[in-house]
Design a protein around this motif. Structure first.
Motif, short mmCIF file in Angstrom:
data_model
loop_
_atom_site.label_atom_id
_atom_site.label_comp_id
_atom_site.label_asym_id
_atom_site.label_seq_id
_atom_site.Cartn_x
_atom_site.Cartn_y
_atom_site.Cartn_z
N ALA A 184 0.94 -1.23 -0.21
CA ALA A 184 -0.18 0.02 -0.07
C ALA A 184 1.02 1.16 0.15
O ALA A 184 0.76 2.21 -0.81
CB ALA A 184 -1.02 0.04 1.20
N LEU A 185 1.71 1.05 0.83
CA LEU A 185 2.90 2.33 0.84
C LEU A 185 3.66 2.56 -0.54
O LEU A 185 3.66 3.60 -1.10
CB LEU A 185 3.92 2.28 1.89
CG LEU A 185 3.38 2.27 3.44
CD1 LEU A 185 4.34 1.85 4.33
CD2 LEU A 185 2.95 3.72 3.85
N GLU A 186 3.95 1.60 -1.24
CA GLU A 186 4.67 1.57 -2.48
C GLU A 186 3.89 2.17 -3.55
O GLU A 186 4.31 2.94 -4.28
CB GLU A 186 5.13 0.13 -3.02
CG GLU A 186 6.13 -0.50 -2.16
CD GLU A 186 6.44 -1.99 -2.75
OE1 GLU A 186 7.57 -2.55 -2.03
OE2 GLU A 186 5.53 -2.45 -3.00
N LEU A 187 2.23 2.05 -3.46
CA LEU A 187 1.33 2.38 -4.43
C LEU A 187 0.86 3.89 -3.87
O LEU A 187 0.08 4.42 -4.61
CB LEU A 187 0.07 1.50 -4.63
CG LEU A 187 0.59 0.27 -5.30
CD1 LEU A 187 -0.43 -0.75 -5.09
CD2 LEU A 187 1.03 0.67 -6.66
N SER A 188 1.24 4.50 -2.68
CA SER A 188 0.88 5.63 -2.23
C SER A 188 -0.77 5.75 -2.08
O SER A 188 -1.28 6.53 -2.16
CB SER A 188 1.12 6.99 -2.97
OG SER A 188 2.50 7.02 -3.27
N ALA A 189 -1.00 4.43 -1.64
CA ALA A 189 -2.59 4.23 -1.36
C ALA A 189 -2.73 4.74 0.11
O ALA A 189 -1.97 4.35 0.96
CB ALA A 189 -2.79 2.72 -1.42
N THR A 190 -3.90 5.35 0.52
CA THR A 190 -4.19 5.76 1.69
C THR A 190 -5.47 4.94 2.47
O THR A 190 -6.02 5.25 3.30
CB THR A 190 -4.85 7.28 1.58
OG1 THR A 190 -6.13 7.17 0.65
CG2 THR A 190 -3.68 8.24 0.93
N ALA A 191 -6.11 3.99 1.50
CA ALA A 191 -6.83 3.02 1.76
C ALA A 191 -7.03 1.82 1.14
O ALA A 191 -6.50 1.80 -0.04
CB ALA A 191 -8.18 3.72 1.90
N ILE A 192 -7.36 0.82 1.57
CA ILE A 192 -7.41 -0.60 0.93
C ILE A 192 -8.93 -1.34 1.32
O ILE A 192 -9.50 -1.05 2.38
CB ILE A 192 -6.45 -1.60 1.22
CG1 ILE A 192 -6.41 -1.83 2.83
CG2 ILE A 192 -4.91 -0.88 0.77
CD1 ILE A 192 -5.45 -2.83 3.51
N ILE A 193 -9.37 -2.22 0.27
CA ILE A 193 -10.45 -3.32 0.55
C ILE A 193 -9.86 -4.43 0.46
O ILE A 193 -9.18 -4.90 -0.74
CB ILE A 193 -11.63 -2.91 -0.21
CG1 ILE A 193 -12.05 -1.55 -0.12
CG2 ILE A 193 -12.69 -4.12 -0.25
CD1 ILE A 193 -13.13 -0.96 -0.97
N LEU A 194 -9.96 -5.47 1.58
CA LEU A 194 -9.60 -6.67 1.46
C LEU A 194 -10.68 -7.56 0.85
O LEU A 194 -11.85 -7.46 1.15
CB LEU A 194 -9.06 -7.18 2.74
CG LEU A 194 -7.98 -6.33 3.65
CD1 LEU A 194 -7.99 -6.87 4.95
CD2 LEU A 194 -6.91 -6.01 3.09
N VAL A 195 -10.16 -8.36 -0.02
CA VAL A 195 -11.14 -9.50 -0.56
C VAL A 195 -10.64 -10.70 -0.58
O VAL A 195 -9.40 -11.09 -0.94
CB VAL A 195 -11.68 -9.10 -2.09
CG1 VAL A 195 -12.85 -9.85 -2.40
CG2 VAL A 195 -11.97 -7.67 -2.11
#
Length: 272
Positions: A209-220
């Motif tokens: 997530a940090l590598e992609l500069s994501a600030t939120a995630i959804i787990l599936v």
């Protein structure tokens, strides 16, 4: 994680070429009829059979052209597709056999190529074509999410995840990475496991997530058993990822479990 989340062308070969035995579309091709070998009485019957065969296909195409897919049963939609993949064989029995084996059109297109080939009349070439069509459908659904606020397109998220994972024979752990507007940045399968287990490492989830500069995630993840009820391991793993991600400013919006006939949201169940 224990007990939890754990192409080829369709060009037809000329009859005077020796087709590869790996391509069943040519293996089942009718050979050209030679009048001298049939005799005067046999020729009209052979021609009549050929005209009837083409007549059936044209009638089915006409119904689809004039009335759309609502005018066709599921086996007829599949049969219509198989016309192009197996151009010189009666495809109705194959279409019905596929639906009998996998239960639905979604089951047919979600089935692994190896299992598709267990159906009589479906070889490697046709199985790969079916999987290609399935991939196109998945990418079409995924394209509907690109650039949109995922939380505002929740039904599209569920539809995409169900199409991508519901009929997998093994568990997959997938993550949707979102930006600060909750728009989709990336969709990645982080792990594949057995029928009831996929190892998940919270540090790796957060690192990506940090590598992609994501600030939120959804787990599936999916349950190949078909029952999307979360296990104790599912719940514990989700809480661990939430605790690992929160100090780094990464929100976990939900953990969705996909089954063949439905899904479960851990957030909706207040389990996270």
């Amino acid at each position: 994680m224990a007990k939890g989340p754990v192409s080829h062308t369709n060009d037809e070969l000329p009859f005077d070429l020796d087709p590869s035995p790996a391509d069943e579309r040519q293996l089942f091709a009718d050979q050209p009829v030679k009048p001298s070998a049939l005799g005067k009485q046999a020729l009209p019957a052979a021609l009549s059979k050929e005209e009837h065969y083409h007549g059936h296909r044209e009638r089915l195409r006409g119904r689809f052209r004039d009335h759309g897919d609502t005018a066709l049963a599921d086996y007829e939609v599949l049969e219509l597709l198989l016309f192009r993949l197996i151009p010189r064989r009666d495809t109705k029995p194959i279409a019905k056999a596929l639906l009998d084996r996998f239960g639905s059109l979604a089951g047919v297109f979600g089935a692994p190529a190896s299992l598709l080939q267990e159906v009589k009349g479906v070889g490697e070439a046709v199985a790969l074509d079916i999987k290609l069509i399935s991939a196109v459908a998945h990418r079409t659904l995924k394209s509907e999410l690109k650039g949109k606020q995922v939380l505002g397109s929740w039904s599209s998220v569920i539809q995409y995840c169900h199409a991508a994972m519901a009929h997998e024979a093994r568990e997959q752990f997938r993550i949707l990475f979102l930006d600060k507007r909750n728009a989709l940045i990336a969709d990645e399968v982080q792990g594949r496991g057995t029928i009831d287990h996929t190892p998940v490492y919270p540090r790796e989830v957060v690192k990506r997530a940090l590598e992609l500069s994501a600030t939120a995630i959804i787990l599936v993840h999916n349950h190949p058993s078909g029952d999307p009820t979360p296990s104790r391991a599912d719940i514990d793993m989700t809480k661990l990822i939430v605790e690992t991600a929160k100090p780094l400013g990464i929100a976990v919006h939900d953990h969705i479990i996909i089954g063949k006939d439905g899904h479960v949201s851990l957030k909706g169940l207040r389990l996270m």
